[in-house]
Write an enzyme that holds these catalytic residues in place. Structure first.
Site, PDB file in Angstrom:
ATOM      1  N   ASP A   1      37.428  10.483  21.483  1.00  0.00           N
ATOM      2  CA  ASP A   1      38.210  10.275  20.276  1.00  0.00           C
ATOM      3  C   ASP A   1      38.800  11.640  19.878  1.00  0.00           C
ATOM      4  OD1 ASP A   1      38.995   9.075  17.686  1.00  0.00           O
ATOM      5  OD2 ASP A   1      37.390  10.343  16.896  1.00  0.00           O
TER       6      ASP A   1
ATOM      7  N   SER B   1      42.632   7.342  20.935  1.00  0.00           N
ATOM      8  CA  SER B   1      42.887   7.605  19.520  1.00  0.00           C
ATOM      9  C   SER B   1      43.701   6.507  18.853  1.00  0.00           C
ATOM     10  CB  SER B   1      43.647   8.932  19.413  1.00  0.00           C
ATOM     11  OG  SER B   1      44.006   9.229  18.081  1.00  0.00           O
ATOM     12  N   ALA B   2      43.657   6.497  17.519  1.00  0.00           N
ATOM     13  CA  ALA B   2      44.548   5.634  16.739  1.00  0.00           C
ATOM     14  C   ALA B   2      45.935   6.267  16.619  1.00  0.00           C
ATOM     15  CB  ALA B   2      43.961   5.390  15.346  1.00  0.00           C
TER      16      ALA B   2
ATOM     17  N   LYS C   1      39.484  -0.020  21.557  1.00  0.00           N
ATOM     18  CA  LYS C   1      39.311   1.120  22.461  1.00  0.00           C
ATOM     19  C   LYS C   1      38.620   0.659  23.743  1.00  0.00           C
ATOM     20  CE  LYS C   1      39.578   4.847  19.100  1.00  0.00           C
ATOM     21  NZ  LYS C   1      39.020   6.113  18.598  1.00  0.00           N
TER      22      LYS C   1
ATOM     23  N   ASP D   1      33.496   9.362  16.217  1.00  0.00           N
ATOM     24  CA  ASP D   1      32.903   9.639  14.909  1.00  0.00           C
ATOM     25  C   ASP D   1      33.151   8.545  13.879  1.00  0.00           C
ATOM     26  OD1 ASP D   1      35.164  11.029  12.667  1.00  0.00           O
ATOM     27  OD2 ASP D   1      35.761  10.353  14.638  1.00  0.00           O
TER      28      ASP D   1
END
Length: 268
Positions: free
Chosen positions: A10, A45-46, A195, A218
């Site tokens: 991430d 990642s977003a 993900k 996280d």
């Protein structure tokens, strides 16, 4: 040494410290894993593609990237491997709610970020990501996407925490992947995007078993990949609810937690 053949990281709160930087220690550990041990390091990642590719360059890695929490996967040459879009009718519903509650709405499609005005929230996000959004009339943009039978890969809602909580409650019945990435941010992705689903596509590409994957994250949208990977490592700065889903907990993103985990499990 464990025989890991894929590392999934991430970005925000994991790879990057609270200054939105990659520390020297983290960079060095990734360099050993990626370039000496030849293990694919996948950034998950977003974020949109242009919010990820400059970090790859900094890390000197050339691998596919997973964007929008799995809604878009691009190979190292920027070609689309897989994508999911939010139905434009769901978008209309969320747009109405955002207008009603006075919540900032950002729309992301492919490698573009669209806003209606450069307000406080858009400026803050632009400062963090170093990306300039396109200003569009959303009613016109939604109409265009409706005629093209398409929609965004991601919706980001930004507002004070109480408004975000209200919006989250109001969108429960909508069939989308909805989660807060922080108290003031609500991330909305296609229902099929995660993900893990994206990692699964890449592990087939690299012929890697899930037991050979190490994943670090996280936040709440990292839980599925922490549980899926052979070894899921939660960051020390993760909420307690997220830590419970990891096989191990490393130090925080400000204490080079990624470097510590890589040294412990991959490059020791």
């Amino acid at each position: 040494m464990n025989n890991f053949k894929m590392i999934c990281l991430d970005i925000d709160g994991t790879l990057l410290n609270s200054k939105h930087e990659i520390s020297k220690e983290v960079k060095e550990a990734i360099n050993v894993a990626a370039n000496e041990r030849k293990i694919p390091v996948i950034l998950v990642s977003a974020r949109m593609p242009k919010g990820i590719t400059f970090l790859q360059k900094e890390l000197e890695i050339e691998q596919p990237i997973i964007c929008y929490s799995g809604a878009l996967i691009l190979d190292k040459d920027n070609k689309t491997l897989a994508k999911e879009n939010i139905d434009v009718f769901n978008l209309e519903e969320i747009y109405k709610l955002a207008c009603e509650f006075n919540i900032h709405l950002s729309l992301y499609k492919d490698d573009e970020w669209y806003i209606e005005e450069m307000d406080y929230w858009a400026k803050q996000e632009s400062d963090i990501t170093n990306i300039i959004p396109k200003i569009e009339n959303f009613k016109e943009l939604i109409g265009k996407w409706k005629s093209e039978s398409t929609g965004p890969n991601k919706i980001l809602c930004m507002a004070d925490a109480d408004k975000i909580t209200l919006l989250k409650e109001s969108t429960k019945a909508i069939d989308l992947n909805i989660y807060p990435s922080k108290p003031t941010y609500l991330e909305i992705m296609p229902a099929k995007a995660s993900k893990t689903s994206a990692i699964n596509i890449l592990q087939k590409k690299f012929n890697v078993d899930k037991s050979e994957i190490i994943a670090m994250g996280d936040n709440y949208n990292d839980i599925d990949m922490l549980e899926y990977a052979g070894l899921g490592i939660a960051m020390g700065n993760a909420p307690e609810d997220v830590k419970k889903h990891g096989d191990d907990v490393t130090l925080t993103n400000d204490e080079d937690g990624v470097a510590l985990a890589l040294k412990k499990y991959v490059i020791s």
